[in-house]
Design a protein around this motif. Structure first.
Motif, PDB file in Angstrom:
ATOM      1  N   LEU A 214      -1.080  12.732 -22.010  1.00 26.06           N
ATOM      2  CA  LEU A 214       0.265  12.792 -20.893  1.00 26.06           C
ATOM      3  C   LEU A 214       0.499  11.088 -20.629  1.00 26.06           C
ATOM      4  O   LEU A 214       0.890  10.684 -20.490  1.00 26.06           O
ATOM      5  N   VAL A 215      -1.169  10.717 -20.316  1.00 22.57           N
ATOM      6  CA  VAL A 215      -1.784   9.683 -19.057  1.00 22.57           C
ATOM      7  C   VAL A 215      -1.309   8.412 -20.356  1.00 22.57           C
ATOM      8  O   VAL A 215      -0.715   7.031 -19.507  1.00 22.57           O
ATOM      9  N   LEU A 217       0.792   8.080 -22.788  1.00 22.55           N
ATOM     10  CA  LEU A 217       1.928   8.113 -23.327  1.00 22.55           C
ATOM     11  C   LEU A 217       3.149   7.177 -21.235  1.00 22.55           C
ATOM     12  O   LEU A 217       3.772   6.649 -22.117  1.00 22.55           O
ATOM     13  N   TYR A 218       2.245   7.808 -20.713  1.00 25.01           N
ATOM     14  CA  TYR A 218       2.958   6.879 -19.356  1.00 25.01           C
ATOM     15  C   TYR A 218       2.702   5.181 -19.364  1.00 25.01           C
ATOM     16  O   TYR A 218       3.501   4.741 -19.036  1.00 25.01           O
ATOM     17  N   LYS A 219       1.235   5.343 -19.406  1.00 22.39           N
ATOM     18  CA  LYS A 219       0.659   4.112 -19.753  1.00 22.39           C
ATOM     19  C   LYS A 219       1.521   2.917 -20.583  1.00 22.39           C
ATOM     20  O   LYS A 219       1.603   2.030 -20.479  1.00 22.39           O
ATOM     21  N   ALA A 220       1.661   3.819 -21.832  1.00 18.90           N
ATOM     22  CA  ALA A 220       2.645   2.982 -22.677  1.00 18.90           C
ATOM     23  C   ALA A 220       3.946   2.615 -23.024  1.00 18.90           C
ATOM     24  O   ALA A 220       4.461   1.874 -23.963  1.00 18.90           O
ATOM     25  N   GLY A 221       4.649   3.581 -22.064  1.00 10.36           N
ATOM     26  CA  GLY A 221       5.876   3.793 -21.131  1.00 10.36           C
ATOM     27  C   GLY A 221       7.098   4.709 -22.733  1.00 10.36           C
ATOM     28  O   GLY A 221       8.141   4.242 -22.479  1.00 10.36           O
ATOM     29  N   GLU A 222       6.297   5.109 -22.932  1.00 14.57           N
ATOM     30  CA  GLU A 222       6.920   6.251 -24.736  1.00 14.57           C
ATOM     31  C   GLU A 222       7.181   7.501 -23.231  1.00 14.57           C
ATOM     32  O   GLU A 222       8.440   7.615 -24.267  1.00 14.57           O
ATOM     33  N   VAL A 223       6.996   7.493 -22.342  1.00 14.95           N
ATOM     34  CA  VAL A 223       7.454   8.257 -21.513  1.00 14.95           C
ATOM     35  C   VAL A 223       8.069   8.427 -20.124  1.00 14.95           C
ATOM     36  O   VAL A 223       6.945   7.405 -19.744  1.00 14.95           O
ATOM     37  N   VAL A 224       9.276   9.060 -19.597  1.00 15.46           N
ATOM     38  CA  VAL A 224       9.078   8.630 -18.067  1.00 15.46           C
ATOM     39  C   VAL A 224       9.683   9.073 -17.339  1.00 15.46           C
ATOM     40  O   VAL A 224       9.284   9.445 -16.161  1.00 15.46           O
ATOM     41  N   ILE A 225       9.486  10.605 -17.745  1.00  8.94           N
ATOM     42  CA  ILE A 225       9.389  12.120 -17.597  1.00  8.94           C
ATOM     43  C   ILE A 225       9.068  13.363 -18.211  1.00  8.94           C
ATOM     44  O   ILE A 225       9.197  12.919 -19.223  1.00  8.94           O
ATOM     45  N   SER A 226       8.249  14.505 -17.224  1.00  7.53           N
ATOM     46  CA  SER A 226       7.597  15.414 -17.828  1.00  7.53           C
ATOM     47  C   SER A 226       6.906  16.211 -16.710  1.00  7.53           C
ATOM     48  O   SER A 226       7.644  15.966 -15.220  1.00  7.53           O
ATOM     49  N   ASN A 227       7.053  17.694 -16.944  1.00 10.25           N
ATOM     50  CA  ASN A 227       6.838  18.584 -16.203  1.00 10.25           C
ATOM     51  C   ASN A 227       4.560  17.541 -16.416  1.00 10.25           C
ATOM     52  O   ASN A 227       4.692  17.021 -17.303  1.00 10.25           O
ATOM     53  N   THR A 228       3.826  18.527 -15.230  1.00  7.82           N
ATOM     54  CA  THR A 228       2.785  17.624 -15.022  1.00  7.82           C
ATOM     55  C   THR A 228       1.820  18.973 -14.562  1.00  7.82           C
ATOM     56  O   THR A 228       2.513  19.762 -13.722  1.00  7.82           O
ATOM     57  N   TRP A 229       0.335  18.400 -14.547  1.00 11.38           N
ATOM     58  CA  TRP A 229      -0.389  19.347 -13.756  1.00 11.38           C
ATOM     59  C   TRP A 229      -0.792  18.612 -12.954  1.00 11.38           C
ATOM     60  O   TRP A 229      -1.109  17.030 -12.314  1.00 11.38           O
ATOM     61  N   ALA A 230      -0.324  19.103 -11.394  1.00  9.97           N
ATOM     62  CA  ALA A 230      -0.006  18.855  -9.863  1.00  9.97           C
ATOM     63  C   ALA A 230      -0.897  17.754  -9.972  1.00  9.97           C
ATOM     64  O   ALA A 230      -1.817  18.151  -9.415  1.00  9.97           O
ATOM     65  N   GLY A 231      -1.266  16.472  -9.113  1.00 10.04           N
ATOM     66  CA  GLY A 231      -2.211  16.064  -8.678  1.00 10.04           C
ATOM     67  C   GLY A 231      -2.867  15.502  -9.573  1.00 10.04           C
ATOM     68  O   GLY A 231      -4.130  14.569  -9.293  1.00 10.04           O
ATOM     69  N   TYR A 232      -2.931  15.711 -10.792  1.00  5.51           N
ATOM     70  CA  TYR A 232      -3.415  14.829 -11.357  1.00  5.51           C
ATOM     71  C   TYR A 232      -3.865  14.412 -12.674  1.00  5.51           C
ATOM     72  O   TYR A 232      -4.423  12.766 -12.351  1.00  5.51           O
ATOM     73  N   GLN A 233      -2.394  14.135 -13.708  1.00  9.11           N
ATOM     74  CA  GLN A 233      -2.375  12.914 -14.150  1.00  9.11           C
ATOM     75  C   GLN A 233      -1.471  11.819 -13.075  1.00  9.11           C
ATOM     76  O   GLN A 233      -2.077  10.622 -13.752  1.00  9.11           O
ATOM     77  N   GLY A 235      -2.292  11.136 -10.267  1.00  5.03           N
ATOM     78  CA  GLY A 235      -3.930  10.644  -9.832  1.00  5.03           C
ATOM     79  C   GLY A 235      -4.656   9.164 -10.736  1.00  5.03           C
ATOM     80  O   GLY A 235      -4.691   8.645 -11.226  1.00  5.03           O
ATOM     81  N   LEU A 236      -4.571   9.571 -12.511  1.00  4.33           N
ATOM     82  CA  LEU A 236      -4.816   8.879 -12.924  1.00  4.33           C
ATOM     83  C   LEU A 236      -4.364   8.058 -13.384  1.00  4.33           C
ATOM     84  O   LEU A 236      -4.473   6.404 -13.269  1.00  4.33           O
ATOM     85  N   LEU A 237      -2.934   8.204 -13.669  1.00  6.16           N
ATOM     86  CA  LEU A 237      -2.022   7.041 -13.847  1.00  6.16           C
ATOM     87  C   LEU A 237      -1.644   5.958 -12.860  1.00  6.16           C
ATOM     88  O   LEU A 237      -2.042   4.582 -12.665  1.00  6.16           O
ATOM     89  N   LYS A 238      -1.960   6.742 -11.565  1.00  5.29           N
ATOM     90  CA  LYS A 238      -2.368   5.022  -9.865  1.00  5.29           C
ATOM     91  C   LYS A 238      -3.293   4.532 -10.175  1.00  5.29           C
ATOM     92  O   LYS A 238      -3.381   3.357  -9.882  1.00  5.29           O
ATOM     93  N   GLY A 241      -3.046   1.405 -11.835  1.00  5.45           N
ATOM     94  CA  GLY A 241      -1.812   0.833 -12.027  1.00  5.45           C
ATOM     95  C   GLY A 241      -0.239   1.322 -11.993  1.00  5.45           C
ATOM     96  O   GLY A 241       0.989   0.373 -12.025  1.00  5.45           O
ATOM     97  N   ILE A 242      -0.312   2.036 -12.169  1.00  8.84           N
ATOM     98  CA  ILE A 242       1.242   2.993 -13.086  1.00  8.84           C
ATOM     99  C   ILE A 242       1.536   3.668 -11.708  1.00  8.84           C
ATOM    100  O   ILE A 242       0.843   4.777 -11.381  1.00  8.84           O
ATOM    101  N   LYS A 243       3.105   2.988 -11.899  1.00  9.15           N
ATOM    102  CA  LYS A 243       3.531   3.924 -10.057  1.00  9.15           C
ATOM    103  C   LYS A 243       4.241   4.934 -10.544  1.00  9.15           C
ATOM    104  O   LYS A 243       5.591   4.723 -10.966  1.00  9.15           O
ATOM    105  N   VAL A 244       3.986   5.964 -10.121  1.00  9.60           N
ATOM    106  CA  VAL A 244       4.878   7.431 -10.818  1.00  9.60           C
ATOM    107  C   VAL A 244       4.784   8.721  -9.802  1.00  9.60           C
ATOM    108  O   VAL A 244       4.168   8.249  -8.564  1.00  9.60           O
TER     109      VAL A 244
END
Length: 348
Positions: A214-215, A217-233, A235-238, A241-244
């Motif tokens: 999932l990380v 997919l977000y980094k590549a800009g392929e996905v912009v919305i999803s469900n998530t394991w709160a706090g985990y993904q 944090g990895l994205l931030k 430098g990816i603002k989510v």
């Protein structure tokens, strides 16, 4: 197939596919990403003399097949609270000797009281971490922040949506349909949730299975919305430098709790109980909190190793937050109905 027949078939398969046990002093754990991270496991190995080998799962549906696959004997597993009962019923795990777990009585009583980790007056699971299945979006993709599960069904986001590859997707679609008793859905309600997921399928870029997937997919800009394991993904994205932003939709969010369970017949009990004690200590509790961003089950250890800000951010001082979540429950005889419906969505 009824649950009774399913349990019998799986149990027979387990007997015929069991592999030789690992050498004493080595723990083979079947767990989630981050739960055996070298950042804190290495210190445990040095201090205990016990070697830890980790195999990671991407869904609770992975535990039973992997335990029966013949690929090795696992000593410890960490299924979520909707799956622990199945592990007990399949006779995969054994009762815990809680007297050997020094921090047992410091675990939140709310978690120790859950039926899913008990049977016949004995405990089979040691509560470890908990959190929410929140939703998440890329800040740069939205001028108006999403607030509803319905945003994952927005046709304008075709090809930019991701959903966890897990039977809990049925829970998501059911809430969107207004069926809020998500762990006791009728056949008709499950069918309606399945239909809703099939309507969404053309919008899906990927049914994600792991945090890293999932990380990426977000980094590549392929996905912009999803469900998530709160706090985990998030944090990895931030960190990349990816603002989510995570959000709890107006239809509510599920809650979960993962427990360590001892696989029946493990020859490595001494190391297993050393490991369990470490995981409830400040080393294990802050170890997993710092890696995964999850809340932990031992507030005493958490307070000893977290800053006041982290303790508050992880809702360690806020039991009402947990009460606001739809904490996963064992599905009992309905397990197959949910799983089959989700598999049918993916197959079409």
């Amino acid at each position: 197939m009824t649950r009774k027949i399913l349990l019998g078939a799986l149990g027979a398969l387990a007997l015929t596919t069991a592999a030789p046990a690992l050498a004493e002093g080595t723990l083979n754990v079947l767990t989630w990403e981050g739960y055996a991270d070298p950042s804190f496991i290495s210190k445990f190995e040095e201090e205990s003399g016990c070697k830890v080998n980790a195999t990671y799962v991407g869904s609770n549906d992975d535990f039973a097949p992997k335990l029966m696959s013949g690929g090795g004997v696992y000593d410890l597993i960490t299924p979520s609270i909707d799956t622990t009962k199945l592990m007990i019923d399949l006779d995969f795990v054994e009762p815990l000797d809680t007297a050997k777990i020094s921090e047992w009585n410091n675990i939140y009583k709310k978690f120790r009281d859950l039926d899913g980790i008990q049977k016949d007056g004995e405990y089979y699971g040691m509560p470890y971490v908990w959190g929410a299945i929140a939703f998440m979006y890329r800040d740069d993709a939205f001028t108006t922040p999403p607030t509803s599960i319905a945003d994952l069904w927005n046709p304008a986001l075709k090809g930019k949506v991701a959903l966890w590859d897990d039977k809990s997707s049925i829970y998501v679609a059911a809430r969107l349909n207004g069926d809020m008793d998500i762990y006791n859905l009728t056949d008709e309600q499950i069918a309606a949730a399945q239909k809703k997921l099939l309507e969404q399928k053309p919008l899906i870029r990927k049914y994600w299975a792991t945090a890293g997937e999932l990380v990426d997919l977000y980094k590549a800009g392929e996905v912009v919305i999803s469900n998530t394991w709160a706090g985990y993904q998030s944090g990895l994205l931030k960190a990349e430098g990816i603002k989510v932003t995570e959000f709890i939709p107006k239809e509510g969010a599920e809650g979960w709790m993962d427990s360590w369970m001892v696989v029946k017949g493990t020859p490595n009990k001494e190391c297993a109980y050393k490991f369990l004690n470490m995981q409830l200590s400040p080393l294990g509790q802050c170890g997993v909190a710092n890696i995964n961003g999850y809340s932990v089950t031992n507030p005493v250890s958490a307070k000893a190793c977290m800053t006041p800000e982290q303790y508050k951010d992880l809702h360690q001082d806020d039991p009402a937050y947990l009460d606001s979540l739809m904490v996963w429950q064992p599905l009992g005889d309905r397990f197959e109905a949910y799983t089959n419906a989700w598999n049918a969505v993916k197959a079409q």
